[in-house]
Design a protein around this motif. Structure first.
Motif, PDB file in Angstrom:
ATOM      1  N   LEU A   5       2.180  -1.288  -1.365  1.00 22.05           N
ATOM      2  CA  LEU A   5       2.230  -1.275   0.122  1.00 22.05           C
ATOM      3  C   LEU A   5       1.723   0.283   0.183  1.00 22.05           C
ATOM      4  CD1 LEU A   5       4.804  -3.059  -0.523  1.00 22.05           C
ATOM      5  CD2 LEU A   5       5.013  -2.937   1.926  1.00 22.05           C
ATOM      6  N   TYR A   6       0.586   0.563   1.052  1.00 25.14           N
ATOM      7  CA  TYR A   6       0.198   1.827   1.417  1.00 25.14           C
ATOM      8  C   TYR A   6      -0.550   1.682   2.774  1.00 25.14           C
ATOM      9  CZ  TYR A   6      -4.190  -0.931  -0.187  1.00 25.14           C
ATOM     10  OH  TYR A   6      -5.245  -1.818  -0.244  1.00 25.14           O
TER      11      TYR A   6
ATOM     12  N   SER B 200      -6.688   3.401 -15.915  1.00 25.16           N
ATOM     13  CA  SER B 200      -5.384   2.861 -15.500  1.00 25.16           C
ATOM     14  C   SER B 200      -4.433   3.607 -15.658  1.00 25.16           C
ATOM     15  CB  SER B 200      -5.074   1.609 -16.400  1.00 25.16           C
ATOM     16  OG  SER B 200      -4.116   0.844 -16.177  1.00 25.16           O
ATOM     17  N   MET B 201      -3.877   4.003 -14.372  1.00 26.74           N
ATOM     18  CA  MET B 201      -3.124   5.359 -14.186  1.00 26.74           C
ATOM     19  C   MET B 201      -1.648   4.760 -13.489  1.00 26.74           C
ATOM     20  SD  MET B 201      -5.377   8.700 -13.512  1.00 26.74           S
ATOM     21  CE  MET B 201      -6.417   7.965 -12.125  1.00 26.74           C
ATOM     22  N   ASN B 202      -1.710   4.043 -12.471  1.00 23.67           N
ATOM     23  CA  ASN B 202      -0.508   3.960 -11.807  1.00 23.67           C
ATOM     24  C   ASN B 202      -0.604   2.505 -10.805  1.00 23.67           C
ATOM     25  OD1 ASN B 202      -1.285   4.453  -9.215  1.00 23.67           O
ATOM     26  ND2 ASN B 202      -1.192   6.738  -9.588  1.00 23.67           N
ATOM     27  N   THR B 203       0.349   1.944 -10.355  1.00 25.21           N
ATOM     28  CA  THR B 203       0.087   0.678  -9.695  1.00 25.21           C
ATOM     29  C   THR B 203      -0.426   0.828  -8.262  1.00 25.21           C
ATOM     30  OG1 THR B 203       2.474   1.047  -8.628  1.00 25.21           O
ATOM     31  CG2 THR B 203       2.406   0.162 -10.582  1.00 25.21           C
ATOM     32  N   LEU B 204      -0.763   1.814  -7.818  1.00 22.73           N
ATOM     33  CA  LEU B 204      -1.632   2.134  -6.528  1.00 22.73           C
ATOM     34  C   LEU B 204      -2.954   1.891  -6.984  1.00 22.73           C
ATOM     35  CD1 LEU B 204      -0.402   2.173  -3.787  1.00 22.73           C
ATOM     36  CD2 LEU B 204       1.120   3.228  -5.552  1.00 22.73           C
ATOM     37  N   ALA B 205      -3.344   1.800  -8.260  1.00 26.92           N
ATOM     38  CA  ALA B 205      -4.789   1.232  -8.599  1.00 26.92           C
ATOM     39  C   ALA B 205      -5.238   0.084  -7.847  1.00 26.92           C
ATOM     40  CB  ALA B 205      -4.757   1.270 -10.055  1.00 26.92           C
ATOM     41  N   SER B 206      -4.383  -0.766  -7.598  1.00 33.06           N
ATOM     42  CA  SER B 206      -4.854  -1.887  -6.748  1.00 33.06           C
ATOM     43  C   SER B 206      -5.653  -1.617  -5.441  1.00 33.06           C
ATOM     44  CB  SER B 206      -3.826  -2.990  -6.605  1.00 33.06           C
ATOM     45  OG  SER B 206      -2.688  -2.527  -5.827  1.00 33.06           O
ATOM     46  N   ALA B 207      -5.344  -0.563  -5.000  1.00 35.49           N
ATOM     47  CA  ALA B 207      -6.284  -0.123  -3.823  1.00 35.49           C
ATOM     48  C   ALA B 207      -7.853   0.408  -4.162  1.00 35.49           C
ATOM     49  CB  ALA B 207      -5.493   0.936  -3.267  1.00 35.49           C
ATOM     50  N   THR B 208      -7.901   0.444  -5.526  1.00 33.66           N
ATOM     51  CA  THR B 208      -9.145   0.907  -5.866  1.00 33.66           C
ATOM     52  C   THR B 208      -9.778  -0.026  -6.727  1.00 33.66           C
ATOM     53  OG1 THR B 208      -8.562   3.367  -5.744  1.00 33.66           O
ATOM     54  CG2 THR B 208     -10.460   2.944  -6.980  1.00 33.66           C
ATOM     55  N   ASN B 209      -9.267  -0.442  -7.935  1.00 40.65           N
ATOM     56  CA  ASN B 209      -9.741  -1.118  -8.958  1.00 40.65           C
ATOM     57  C   ASN B 209      -8.336  -2.372  -9.267  1.00 40.65           C
ATOM     58  OD1 ASN B 209     -10.820  -2.918 -10.698  1.00 40.65           O
ATOM     59  ND2 ASN B 209     -11.691  -1.224 -11.802  1.00 40.65           N
TER      60      ASN B 209
ATOM     61  N   ILE C 145      -5.488  -8.990   0.266  1.00 38.96           N
ATOM     62  CA  ILE C 145      -5.066  -7.858   1.203  1.00 38.96           C
ATOM     63  C   ILE C 145      -4.774  -8.391   2.456  1.00 38.96           C
ATOM     64  CG2 ILE C 145      -5.831  -5.527   2.197  1.00 38.96           C
ATOM     65  CD1 ILE C 145      -7.991  -5.743   0.099  1.00 38.96           C
ATOM     66  N   GLY C 146      -3.551  -7.962   2.952  1.00 39.81           N
ATOM     67  CA  GLY C 146      -2.824  -8.266   4.340  1.00 39.81           C
ATOM     68  C   GLY C 146      -2.791  -6.840   4.997  1.00 39.81           C
ATOM     69  N   ALA C 147      -3.186  -6.891   6.351  1.00 37.05           N
ATOM     70  CA  ALA C 147      -3.165  -5.530   6.916  1.00 37.05           C
ATOM     71  C   ALA C 147      -2.649  -5.899   8.463  1.00 37.05           C
ATOM     72  CB  ALA C 147      -4.730  -5.049   7.269  1.00 37.05           C
TER      73      ALA C 147
ATOM     74  N   PHE D 170      -1.264  -1.809   4.609  1.00 36.43           N
ATOM     75  CA  PHE D 170      -1.629  -2.750   3.825  1.00 36.43           C
ATOM     76  C   PHE D 170      -0.701  -3.410   2.917  1.00 36.43           C
ATOM     77  CE2 PHE D 170      -5.173   0.139   4.965  1.00 36.43           C
ATOM     78  CZ  PHE D 170      -6.054  -0.826   5.492  1.00 36.43           C
ATOM     79  N   VAL D 171      -0.492  -4.445   2.676  1.00 36.73           N
ATOM     80  CA  VAL D 171       0.131  -4.900   1.644  1.00 36.73           C
ATOM     81  C   VAL D 171      -0.746  -5.772   0.663  1.00 36.73           C
ATOM     82  CG1 VAL D 171       0.576  -7.030   2.763  1.00 36.73           C
ATOM     83  CG2 VAL D 171       2.157  -6.638   1.079  1.00 36.73           C
ATOM     84  N   ALA D 172      -0.565  -5.491  -0.601  1.00 37.17           N
ATOM     85  CA  ALA D 172      -1.739  -5.944  -1.792  1.00 37.17           C
ATOM     86  C   ALA D 172      -1.072  -6.555  -2.919  1.00 37.17           C
ATOM     87  CB  ALA D 172      -2.585  -4.658  -1.941  1.00 37.17           C
ATOM     88  N   PRO D 173      -0.790  -7.967  -3.054  1.00 35.68           N
ATOM     89  CA  PRO D 173      -0.533  -8.593  -4.146  1.00 35.68           C
ATOM     90  C   PRO D 173      -1.639  -8.675  -4.917  1.00 35.68           C
ATOM     91  CG  PRO D 173      -0.459 -10.338  -2.255  1.00 35.68           C
ATOM     92  CD  PRO D 173      -0.799  -8.707  -1.610  1.00 35.68           C
ATOM     93  N   THR D 174      -1.571  -8.481  -6.493  1.00 33.30           N
ATOM     94  CA  THR D 174      -2.564  -8.547  -7.133  1.00 33.30           C
ATOM     95  C   THR D 174      -2.332  -9.343  -8.314  1.00 33.30           C
ATOM     96  OG1 THR D 174      -3.375  -6.467  -6.645  1.00 33.30           O
ATOM     97  CG2 THR D 174      -4.135  -6.972  -8.734  1.00 33.30           C
ATOM     98  N   TYR D 175      -3.090 -10.025  -9.046  1.00 31.41           N
ATOM     99  CA  TYR D 175      -3.164 -10.735 -10.293  1.00 31.41           C
ATOM    100  C   TYR D 175      -4.051 -10.148 -11.118  1.00 31.41           C
ATOM    101  CZ  TYR D 175      -2.721 -13.900 -14.442  1.00 31.41           C
ATOM    102  OH  TYR D 175      -2.819 -14.656 -15.374  1.00 31.41           O
ATOM    103  N   ALA D 176      -3.810  -9.587 -12.654  1.00 37.22           N
ATOM    104  CA  ALA D 176      -4.941  -9.149 -13.479  1.00 37.22           C
ATOM    105  C   ALA D 176      -4.735  -9.696 -14.492  1.00 37.22           C
ATOM    106  CB  ALA D 176      -4.722  -7.781 -13.426  1.00 37.22           C
TER     107      ALA D 176
END
Length: 346
Positions: A90-91, A9-18, A138-140, A118-124
């Protein structure tokens, strides 16, 4: 770290991976930009045979223009209750284009441009102290343009929507599910699965891509481990699989379909459901990275990845348009903390 880190768990762009990584992240905002400089070329040796039914290319070596791209990213994460987190990222993907200075297919200067955002809202949700689950919607949006392929008009179901039209836009969505478990202070496991991202058709290129311009983004999955010999040293190893073979416009082979189309079978012509594509196969990538924290707020990173070549040798003709042929990546970088803020470079 060459893309490794599904179990960290390193940064908020982790949602693009896990997306499960956000359960352990706390409040954080990341803003970044990548300068991407791909240098593409292709070479042809030997003169065209001129044999009927073949497609001879002009001998020589040619370099693509359009070599500099800026790709932005933005992410934020916020705690929700005692064990939840909500994040949004967003990436983009860019640089997936070519701009050849020559008439590759004898129909004007050839090239393509494909960009994705891509826009990627996440709930963890954190389960206890050591396990987390996450889900990302994921919205694209993607846009595409092709030039110089009009010579394939006799093999197309819709020649007017084959080449040299304006940029065509496509919209869609999908999901990503993830898990991250810290089984000890020294070992963690992460895994995620992204569904196919179902996209609307590229109407202006319905005569180029199979299924009347359909160009979905393929499903993928990744599994990774992280070994932490000390509090300041992490080693991450991931394996990722991208299922290109499920997307007709990407996976359908070129020449057998063109030959059958020429013989009078419209179901395999460009734009048809079984029409020619780029012939890509599913791709597996192994990624390994390490990071080491030192005094003064420094973190040092390096990584290596190897991806199987998704393009068979028999499919080179069409893939001059989009030569995704790099197999090996070597990376290095660092972060420097300044109080509660941090600057990173790779």
């Amino acid at each position: 770290m060459a893309g490794a880190g599904a179990a960290l768990s390193m940064n908020t762009l982790a949602s693009a991976t896990n997306p499960a990584a956000l359960a352990f992240l706390g409040k954080r905002i990341d803003l970044g930009v990548a300068l991407f400089n791909p240098n593409r070329s292709y070479g042809v040796t030997g003169n065209p045979s001129g044999f009927p039914g073949t497609f001879g290319l002009t001998p020589g070596t040619f370099d693509s223009g359009s070599t500099t791209f800026f790709i932005p990213s933005l992410g934020a994460n916020f705690e929700v209750g005692e064990s939840g987190a909500f994040g949004i990222a967003l990436y983009g993907n860019g640089g997936m284009n070519t701009d050849w200075p020559n008439e590759v297919y004898y129909a004007g200067n050839a090239g393509v441009n494909l960009s994705q955002m891509f826009v990627a809202p996440t709930y963890a949700l954190r389960l206890g102290e050591n396990h987390g689950l996450g889900v990302t919607a994921i919205g694209a949006v993607q846009w595409f343009k092709a030039t110089g392929v009009g010579s394939f008009a006799p093999f197309s179901t819709d020649p007017g929507n084959l080449s040299d039209n304006d940029s065509s836009y496509s919209y869609g969505g999908g999901f990503r599910l993830g898990y991250l478990g810290n089984f000890s202070p020294y070992f963690s496991v992460g895994a995620s699965y992204q569904t196919k991202i179902w996209m609307s058709e590229f109407d202006e290129y319905a005569g180029l891509f199979a299924e009347k311009g359909d160009f979905d983004i393929p499903a993928s999955w990744v599994i990774g481990i992280a070994i932490k010999p000390t509090e300041s040293f992490d080693i991450a190893v991931d394996y990722q699989r991208v299922l290109y073979g499920e997307i007709a416009a990407i996976a359908n082979p070129l020449l057998p379909a063109l030959g059958a189309c020429q013989m009078g079978d419209p179901s395999v012509c460009l734009g048809a459901d079984r029409g020619s594509g780029f012939g890509w196969e599913d791709m597996g990538t192994i990624k390994a990275g390490l990071q080491f924290r030192t005094d003064g707020g420094w973190t040092w990173r390096a990584g290596y990845s190897y991806g199987e070549q998704p393009i068979p040798e028999s499919e080179m003709l069409f893939n001059i348009l989009a030569p995704g042929v790099v197999e090996q990546h070597l990376t290095a970088g660092f972060s420097k903390a300044f109080g509660t803020q941090e600057v990173s470079f790779a």
